[in-house]
Motif scaffolding. Structure first.
Motif, PDB file in Angstrom:
ATOM      1  N   VAL A  97       0.815  -1.219   0.000  1.00 36.24           N
ATOM      2  CA  VAL A  97       0.000   0.000   0.000  1.00 36.24           C
ATOM      3  C   VAL A  97       0.850   1.271   0.000  1.00 36.24           C
ATOM      4  CG1 VAL A  97      -1.672   1.319   1.367  1.00 36.24           C
ATOM      5  CG2 VAL A  97      -1.957  -1.154   1.087  1.00 36.24           C
ATOM      6  N   SER A  98       1.922   1.276   0.796  1.00 34.21           N
ATOM      7  CA  SER A  98       2.687   2.517   0.992  1.00 34.21           C
ATOM      8  C   SER A  98       3.958   2.601   0.155  1.00 34.21           C
ATOM      9  CB  SER A  98       3.077   2.647   2.470  1.00 34.21           C
ATOM     10  OG  SER A  98       1.940   2.776   3.285  1.00 34.21           O
ATOM     11  N   HIS A  99       4.388   1.477  -0.424  1.00 33.76           N
ATOM     12  CA  HIS A  99       5.597   1.501  -1.237  1.00 33.76           C
ATOM     13  C   HIS A  99       5.303   1.224  -2.711  1.00 33.76           C
ATOM     14  CE1 HIS A  99       8.602   0.674   2.328  1.00 33.76           C
ATOM     15  NE2 HIS A  99       7.921   1.788   2.456  1.00 33.76           N
ATOM     16  N   LYS A 100       4.823   0.021  -3.006  1.00 33.89           N
ATOM     17  CA  LYS A 100       4.707  -0.391  -4.402  1.00 33.89           C
ATOM     18  C   LYS A 100       3.612   0.352  -5.153  1.00 33.89           C
ATOM     19  CE  LYS A 100       6.777  -4.951  -3.790  1.00 33.89           C
ATOM     20  NZ  LYS A 100       6.645  -6.407  -3.995  1.00 33.89           N
ATOM     21  N   PHE A 101       2.452   0.517  -4.519  1.00 30.83           N
ATOM     22  CA  PHE A 101       1.349   1.204  -5.206  1.00 30.83           C
ATOM     23  C   PHE A 101       1.697   2.663  -5.532  1.00 30.83           C
ATOM     24  CE2 PHE A 101      -2.854   3.414  -5.002  1.00 30.83           C
ATOM     25  CZ  PHE A 101      -3.350   2.910  -6.204  1.00 30.83           C
ATOM     26  N   ALA A 118       4.656   3.879  -5.881  1.00 27.96           N
ATOM     27  CA  ALA A 118       5.747   3.857  -6.856  1.00 27.96           C
ATOM     28  C   ALA A 118       5.218   3.635  -8.269  1.00 27.96           C
ATOM     29  CB  ALA A 118       6.754   2.761  -6.489  1.00 27.96           C
ATOM     30  N   LEU A 119       4.229   2.733  -8.403  1.00 30.72           N
ATOM     31  CA  LEU A 119       3.638   2.487  -9.717  1.00 30.72           C
ATOM     32  C   LEU A 119       2.937   3.726 -10.259  1.00 30.72           C
ATOM     33  CD1 LEU A 119       2.185  -1.113  -9.176  1.00 30.72           C
ATOM     34  CD2 LEU A 119       4.016  -0.467 -10.767  1.00 30.72           C
ATOM     35  N   ILE A 120       2.199   4.412  -9.389  1.00 30.15           N
ATOM     36  CA  ILE A 120       1.491   5.627  -9.815  1.00 30.15           C
ATOM     37  C   ILE A 120       2.488   6.699 -10.248  1.00 30.15           C
ATOM     38  CG2 ILE A 120       0.059   7.536  -9.000  1.00 30.15           C
ATOM     39  CD1 ILE A 120      -1.445   5.565  -7.276  1.00 30.15           C
ATOM     40  N   TYR A 121       3.552   6.876  -9.454  1.00 27.63           N
ATOM     41  CA  TYR A 121       4.532   7.919  -9.773  1.00 27.63           C
ATOM     42  C   TYR A 121       5.286   7.587 -11.062  1.00 27.63           C
ATOM     43  CZ  TYR A 121       7.974  11.580  -8.980  1.00 27.63           C
ATOM     44  OH  TYR A 121       8.753  12.706  -9.107  1.00 27.63           O
ATOM     45  N   ASP A 122       5.629   6.300 -11.254  1.00 22.49           N
ATOM     46  CA  ASP A 122       6.307   5.906 -12.487  1.00 22.49           C
ATOM     47  C   ASP A 122       5.406   6.086 -13.693  1.00 22.49           C
ATOM     48  OD1 ASP A 122       8.726   5.350 -11.357  1.00 22.49           O
ATOM     49  OD2 ASP A 122       8.494   3.172 -11.316  1.00 22.49           O
ATOM     50  N   LEU A 123       4.088   5.850 -13.524  1.00 25.24           N
ATOM     51  CA  LEU A 123       3.133   6.098 -14.606  1.00 25.24           C
ATOM     52  C   LEU A 123       3.112   7.572 -14.965  1.00 25.24           C
ATOM     53  CD1 LEU A 123       0.883   5.142 -16.505  1.00 25.24           C
ATOM     54  CD2 LEU A 123      -0.736   5.455 -14.609  1.00 25.24           C
ATOM     55  N   TYR A 124       3.132   8.418 -13.933  1.00 26.77           N
ATOM     56  CA  TYR A 124       3.181   9.875 -14.165  1.00 26.77           C
ATOM     57  C   TYR A 124       4.453  10.251 -14.930  1.00 26.77           C
ATOM     58  CZ  TYR A 124       4.433  14.697 -13.033  1.00 26.77           C
ATOM     59  OH  TYR A 124       4.862  15.999 -13.102  1.00 26.77           O
ATOM     60  N   LEU A 125       5.587   9.662 -14.549  1.00 31.68           N
ATOM     61  CA  LEU A 125       6.840   9.976 -15.234  1.00 31.68           C
ATOM     62  C   LEU A 125       6.792   9.533 -16.691  1.00 31.68           C
ATOM     63  CD1 LEU A 125       9.483   8.997 -12.488  1.00 31.68           C
ATOM     64  CD2 LEU A 125       8.808  11.301 -13.195  1.00 31.68           C
ATOM     65  N   ARG A 126       6.218   8.365 -16.944  1.00 31.40           N
ATOM     66  CA  ARG A 126       6.100   7.880 -18.321  1.00 31.40           C
ATOM     67  C   ARG A 126       5.236   8.822 -19.170  1.00 31.40           C
ATOM     68  NH1 ARG A 126       7.748   2.648 -19.394  1.00 31.40           N
ATOM     69  NH2 ARG A 126       8.195   1.324 -17.580  1.00 31.40           N
ATOM     70  N   LEU A 127       4.096   9.216 -18.587  1.00 31.05           N
ATOM     71  CA  LEU A 127       3.178  10.089 -19.320  1.00 31.05           C
ATOM     72  C   LEU A 127       3.783  11.459 -19.595  1.00 31.05           C
ATOM     73  CD1 LEU A 127      -0.179   9.216 -17.514  1.00 31.05           C
ATOM     74  CD2 LEU A 127       0.584   8.470 -19.790  1.00 31.05           C
ATOM     75  N   SER A 128       4.691  11.890 -18.723  1.00 31.47           N
ATOM     76  CA  SER A 128       5.332  13.192 -18.916  1.00 31.47           C
ATOM     77  C   SER A 128       6.630  13.091 -19.708  1.00 31.47           C
ATOM     78  CB  SER A 128       5.599  13.852 -17.561  1.00 31.47           C
ATOM     79  OG  SER A 128       6.445  13.033 -16.767  1.00 31.47           O
ATOM     80  N   GLY A 129       6.900  11.889 -20.265  1.00 30.52           N
ATOM     81  CA  GLY A 129       8.067  11.725 -21.120  1.00 30.52           C
ATOM     82  C   GLY A 129       9.369  11.508 -20.370  1.00 30.52           C
ATOM     83  N   GLN A 130       9.307  11.195 -19.084  1.00 28.31           N
ATOM     84  CA  GLN A 130      10.509  10.973 -18.287  1.00 28.31           C
ATOM     85  C   GLN A 130      10.712   9.483 -18.038  1.00 28.31           C
ATOM     86  OE1 GLN A 130      10.914  13.843 -14.900  1.00 28.31           O
ATOM     87  NE2 GLN A 130       8.857  14.493 -15.534  1.00 28.31           N
ATOM     88  N   MET A 185      10.994   5.202  -9.748  1.00 26.25           N
ATOM     89  CA  MET A 185      10.611   5.013  -8.355  1.00 26.25           C
ATOM     90  C   MET A 185      10.527   3.534  -7.965  1.00 26.25           C
ATOM     91  SD  MET A 185      10.309   6.709  -5.675  1.00 26.25           S
ATOM     92  CE  MET A 185      10.298   8.333  -6.432  1.00 26.25           C
ATOM     93  N   MET A 186      10.027   2.684  -8.833  1.00 26.16           N
ATOM     94  CA  MET A 186       9.961   1.265  -8.506  1.00 26.16           C
ATOM     95  C   MET A 186      11.356   0.678  -8.338  1.00 26.16           C
ATOM     96  SD  MET A 186       8.105  -1.259  -7.704  1.00 26.16           S
ATOM     97  CE  MET A 186       6.435  -0.885  -8.225  1.00 26.16           C
TER      98      MET A 186
END
Length: 500
Positions: free
Chosen positions: A340-344, A346-358, A362-363
């Protein structure tokens, strides 16, 4: 009897591992508190395109040496680097340097070691055991050697619960290492350190030897200034990860003793042991358990509280989330919070980075963090009892002035103050963050708090719209829970009014 500083006056000292964390503090303390020491010979290997002279020069520019620099701007003239490689035969010391060292060295401090818990066994054996054997062979050639001080670890015998200040039988005979059926220790570090103690003991009839066993070495307590730390090893990396809001859960026993020992305590004891070994020449190698748990215990649950409090007062810059870590000894609860506090997140933040071209990262960071914490679980989930009679004996032999100058009395250690300075030290000296930027860091934490509140509100609205608003039964249950909460609050207020 001569004081410790008087003993080291005019002496030539050989130090291995001088560019490491403890080695640097040892060099600084010798130069500052024993200013008449003649020469410090440092075994150094070229590394990452730097010569040994460049490595030593960079080390001496460190803030750690500011106090020495003020007292003696020419202190570097006492330092002589010696080219060496611990993985090579005879430590790769040139014949000319061997002749120089054997003709003048009075005392050896052997600090060099690999401290990685997951070091491949072959490499750990080479660095921690074979190199120690070779250094002992060199020591036996020294015409004026008075003491050989070996830095071990309090966890060399972590398979025992009560650990005396003696050298225990090795987990396997060193000559049988290649056929050893199992590791018999939680990692290669503690395993090879136990073997190294055995190797050192076997030379104690030929040399005057002392063995220092520190527990978990942390930031400085008092010297040369509070909170100095220069690496992510051990608790430092865990503290920083918690302060950055990356670490939210860790598997440990809240009631287990966290046997932290400040680095300056270890070094003060080491120098005092060098003096005692050289002056009194004990018949057998003396072992000094340098720990705090049996003298001034502090627990993992207390550390968690003080670390979180400190980083909320003095936040790290650009935190990922607000500091809010929890320690649990329950495996399933820990796995839940990891999810809940680490992997989830991290997945959301990495998705944000992908969508913003970065590039997502985090994972990968969390995976490295989980690996590091996993290596520490063995030591954060149980207790040991260390005998400290030799440390007490040594303290009784010190003059009042030496007890002050080379203080290793951990009974005086104020843990909340030490943890506060430790956390500030990670901010200032490891992350190189400016303390003047704390107001901006606090503002960033407030921003993260508002984002969290907004997210929780939106999540609640989403749950209501999708699950509760569409089902009469779910609404009835919801209203029932809310009415119970209101009744409880009304009862609490009424009770408070009657009490008043």
């Amino acid at each position: 009897m001569a004081s410790i500083a008087d003993y080291y006056a005019g002496k030539n000292v050989l130090i291995t591992g001088a560019t490491g964390f403890m080695g640097k503090v040892l060099v600084e303390k010798l130069l500052r508190s024993c200013p008449e020491v003649r020469t410090l010979y440092l075994l150094v290997r070229p590394k990452a395109g730097q010569s040994m002279q460049e490595r030593v020069s960079d080390m001496m520019k460190c803030k750690l040496f500011d106090r020495v620099r003020e007292d003696n701007p020419d202190f570097h003239q006492k330092i002589v680097p010696i080219s060496s490689e611990l993985t090579q035969p005879a430590l790769a010391i040139s014949p000319e340097d061997v002749e120089r060292l054997t003709s003048c060295v009075n005392i050896i401090f052997h600090c060099a070691a690999t401290i990685r818990f997951d070091e491949p066994l072959k490499h750990a054996l080479q660095l921690n055991v074979i190199a120690t054997q070779q250094l002992l062979s060199l020591a036996q050639q020294m015409h004026h050697l008075q003491a050989f001080i070996h830095i071990s670890t309090a966890y060399a015998n972590c398979n025992r619960r009560h650990i005396d200040e003696i050298i225990y039988p090795p987990p396997v005979e060193p000559k049988n290492l290649l056929s050893a059926p199992e590791l018999r220790r939680p990692n290669t570090y503690t395993y090879t350190k136990a073997l190294a103690e055995c190797v050192v003991q076997r030379e104690s009839s030929k040399l005057s030897i002392g063995i220092i066993r520190p527990s978990i070495v942390g930031a400085s307590w008092q010297e040369p200034f509070p909170g100095w730390i220069d690496n992510f090893n051990g608790p430092s990396g865990v503290f920083i990860a918690a302060g950055k809001g990356i670490l939210r859960t860790m598997r440990a026993n809240n009631d287990a003793v966290a046997d932290l020992i400040p680095v300056d305590v270890v070094i003060n004891l080491t120098l005092a042991a060098g003096w005692y070994t050289a002056v009194h020449r004990p018949k057998a190698a003396l072992v000094y358990n340098c720990t705090t748990g049996g003298i001034n215990p502090f627990h993992w649950g207390e550390i968690e509280h003080h670390v979180m409090s400190s980083f909320k007062r003095n936040p790290l810059e650009q935190a990922f989330r607000r500091p809010n870590a929890n320690i649990t000894s329950n495996y399933l609860m820990n796995q839940y919070w990891v999810l809940v506090s680490h992997k989830f997140p991290a997945l959301i933040y990495d998705l944000y980075l992908r969508l913003s071209g970065q590039k997502p990262q985090m994972m990968r960071i969390f995976n490295r963090l989980h690996k590091a914490i996993g290596l520490l679980e063995y030591f954060s989930s149980q207790d040991w009892e260390w005998n400290s009679e030799n440390m007490n004996m040594l303290m009784s032999h010190l003059s009042p002035e030496d007890r002050k100058t080379f203080n290793f009395d951990v009974r005086q250690l104020n843990w909340p103050e030490y943890i506060e300075n430790y956390c500030i030290g990670t901010k200032k000296y490891v992350l190189n963050e400016d303390m003047s930027d704390i107001p901006a860091a606090r503002q960033h934490l407030r921003k993260l708090r508002n984002i969290r509140y907004t997210f929780n509100t939106l999540l609640l609205v989403f749950i209501w719209r999708v699950f509760i608003a569409r089902s009469q039964m779910a609404r009835n249950i919801w209203y029932f829970v809310v009415s119970l909460c209101f009744k409880f609050l009304s009862y609490f207020r009424a009770s408070s009014t009657l009490t008043n």
